[in-house]
Each structure stands twice: as C-alpha cells, then as structure tokens.
Design a protein around this motif. Sequence first.
Motif, PDB file in Angstrom:
ATOM      1  N   UNK A  18       0.797  -1.226   0.000  1.00  0.00           N
ATOM      2  CA  UNK A  18       0.000   0.000   0.000  1.00  0.00           C
ATOM      3  C   UNK A  18       0.833   1.281   0.000  1.00  0.00           C
ATOM      4  N   UNK A  19       2.060   1.186   0.496  1.00  0.00           N
ATOM      5  CA  UNK A  19       2.923   2.375   0.599  1.00  0.00           C
ATOM      6  C   UNK A  19       4.311   2.061   0.041  1.00  0.00           C
ATOM      7  N   UNK A  52       3.831  11.524   0.657  1.00  0.00           N
ATOM      8  CA  UNK A  52       3.647  12.830   1.295  1.00  0.00           C
ATOM      9  C   UNK A  52       2.496  13.604   0.655  1.00  0.00           C
ATOM     10  N   UNK A  53       2.436  13.613  -0.658  1.00  0.00           N
ATOM     11  CA  UNK A  53       1.372  14.371  -1.320  1.00  0.00           C
ATOM     12  C   UNK A  53       0.002  13.792  -1.008  1.00  0.00           C
ATOM     13  N   UNK A  84       5.197  11.731   6.141  1.00  0.00           N
ATOM     14  CA  UNK A  84       4.307  10.816   6.871  1.00  0.00           C
ATOM     15  C   UNK A  84       5.058   9.563   7.312  1.00  0.00           C
ATOM     16  N   UNK A  85       4.640   9.029   8.428  1.00  0.00           N
ATOM     17  CA  UNK A  85       5.241   7.806   8.942  1.00  0.00           C
ATOM     18  C   UNK A  85       4.280   7.075   9.849  1.00  0.00           C
ATOM     19  N   UNK A  86       4.689   5.932  10.320  1.00  0.00           N
ATOM     20  CA  UNK A  86       3.863   5.157  11.252  1.00  0.00           C
ATOM     21  C   UNK A  86       4.724   4.613  12.379  1.00  0.00           C
ATOM     22  N   UNK A  89       2.370   9.064  12.375  1.00  0.00           N
ATOM     23  CA  UNK A  89       3.454   9.949  12.783  1.00  0.00           C
ATOM     24  C   UNK A  89       3.693  11.023  11.730  1.00  0.00           C
ATOM     25  N   UNK A  90       4.143  12.165  12.186  1.00  0.00           N
ATOM     26  CA  UNK A  90       4.727  13.172  11.307  1.00  0.00           C
ATOM     27  C   UNK A  90       6.219  13.177  11.607  1.00  0.00           C
TER      28      UNK A  90
END
Length: 380
Positions: free
Chosen positions: A168-169, A194-195, A219-221, A238-239
């Motif tokens: 997915x990413x 990011x977009x 972006x993160x997790x 997360x940012x």
Amino acid sequence: MLLQCQDNFTTTFSSYPAMKDYHEQLAKKSRWTRCHVNELQIQPLDKDSPFYSRPLSFAPGTTNEAIEDTAQNLGLAMDIDGALYPIRTTAYKSLLDRAKISGTVLPKLSRKVLSDVLNECLKIYPSDALVLIRDEKVSAVHSGDETDYSVLPINELLVVLQNKLDLRFPGNEFDGGYSDHAITSASWKMPLQKKDLLGAYTKHLNSIGKSYISKNLVPGIRFVTSDTGVASAKVSALLMGGQYPIHIGSCIAVDHRHQSKVSDFDTALDQLFAQFGDSIAKLQKLTEITLSYPVNAMTRICKKLSMPKKAALEAIQMFEMSYGGGPATAHDVFMAMQEIMFLLKSENTPESKLLSIEENLARTLSLDWNKFDLAKAVNY
C-alpha cells in the motif's frame, strides 16, 4: 553491557531484517505453556533464599546471571511442573491478576511473606494460566482463557506489517526499532506518499504562513506491541522529519483478547490509509481553534496529561518566549508541546517511557481546548 536475560535489557535495530531476525529467534527460544493457576508455586528468590546459592535447583539453561538479576529485582521464582524459573518484573502484574490480589503494600513485604501470600491466593483458583517463559525467566502469567488473552507473535506481526506497507505504501523506509522485555516498537517513513497523505495539510500550513513546519514533514507510522500485557498490537500515525516524530493518533489496534489472530491485524491494516487521513484532519482542525491565553492552556494541558514536570516547564517557557504574546492557535500549542519529547530524548529517557509519553501527548488532539483557555494562571 546488559545480558538478554536481565530485566533491564534493551536493544535497538537500524534495519528491518535485523529486527525480524531477532524476533524470529526470540520466538523459537520462547515457550508458552498452559497450567492450572492452583498448581503454580511461588518461591522467594532474594539473597536470603536457599535457592539463591543453588543454581542446580532451576530449570536447565538458567544461568547464575539470571538468578542474581532476579534477586536484585522482583526476588521471586515460580515452580512450573517441577521446574523452577526466576520471575521477571514484567510478570508481576499478571501474576497478581492470577492471584486476584493488588495493593501498594505488597512490594514492601519480604519476599518470603509475599511468596506465601501469593501461594495462599493462587491455590484457590482452578482456572488456567498461560505462562510465557522467555530468556530464562517467567515473563508473563496471562489468563489461560483464549477470550482473555490471545498470543500475537511479534515476528509474524512484523512480517504482515512490512508486506502491507510494501503493497500500500511502496518506497516505505524502515526508520528504526526497539525492544525490551515489556514492549516492542518500530517506525517507518513513507516519503513517496507525502502528497497523498499530507498534501491538503501542508497546503493549508503554507497558506497561513507555517511553511517552516510543512516543508520537512514526512508521513510515517509507529508500530507497538507487547507479549507481556503492556500494549495491544497497534499502528499509529506519525509526522516525521523534525527533531522528534510527532504522534498524531492511533490508526488501528488489535487487542490480545477475544481469540484475536495475526490475520485480524492484517485485515485491520487495510484501514491504515483512511485512519491516517482522519488523524491529519484532527490535527488541521487545531489551526481553527484560537486561544486567548495559550501559555495558560499549554500549562493546564501538560498538567492534565501528567507530562514530566521539568521538561514540560522548559517547553512552556520556550513557547512563551518565542510566540510573542497575544492569541495563538491550538495547533501552535500542540507543536510547542512536541519540544517535551525532544527534551526527554536529549536526556536519554528510556525508550519505553518515551513511547508512553508520546502516546499520551497525542490525546491532546481530542481535548476540548476551550476548557483550558482560561485567564487565570495555573501552578504546575
């Protein structure tokens, strides 16, 4: 250097393969065993205990280091089917749960008295217990009822999560991992998304003159789980890109209960994209909340969330000096509060504590900020 059998052992990972291999080996060496609660026998294991100087009394493979470490910490051992194992501090709460006792006075008892109290209580209950034996010690004493506790192997959760992220990413990057005997965590960046994930939010920040915040955000997790009852298997948004990752809310969580399986975690991950968007929307909403007394609001919120006082007061002081007086938005205050995490990290605060504070800090996204925006100053 701490040994893996010692209660305070921690380790970090700079790559996903290293973390995956570690937990695969840990799973192979760990033992989950079911037994009756009323058959469990607790023995004292402090330096006055006869077992302290008799290492051959313990299960094969139990080292002197594990025995000595236990004597310095919880000071108890457990007899399971005729084999004696030191008990890790992570097992204390679940052991009390099986005995159905609690109280602040218990740790103050001598180990001999505490073990006698536990044995008197344990023998009353014929229910099952699910005991985790890991790295030479009893690490947890869960309920043996599968509706009360379900094993979700960490190594399998990691594989499912990485596979889902790759699907997915694409282009995700492992940012780092951490494990101790109580909790495991790992974080990933998703720069190519990011977009999609932050586009509307960063555009909004730019429009209100906050491009200095948005330009570095990625972006993160954060993945967190535990085999000792500390946490569910969960993934949070997360940012990343700043001094310290900004936790902006839980996306998915699967409890170790109700016969949950790793496949349930896999299914829940399908909602990750949508839930991440919801967290960003909550964060952006803070830019619309104007605070007349932002320093007071920040102080009250830090106090409500029981933020570490020294770091919180320093962050409050920094915000007070930098924002220039007058009104500010809840978003301004939320971002200022992230300085607490950076300060704690700089002071080498244990990772497990940072994870707890980080998650607590994210609760501010759901608070009624107006209740904290009062003219009257507050003492921390």
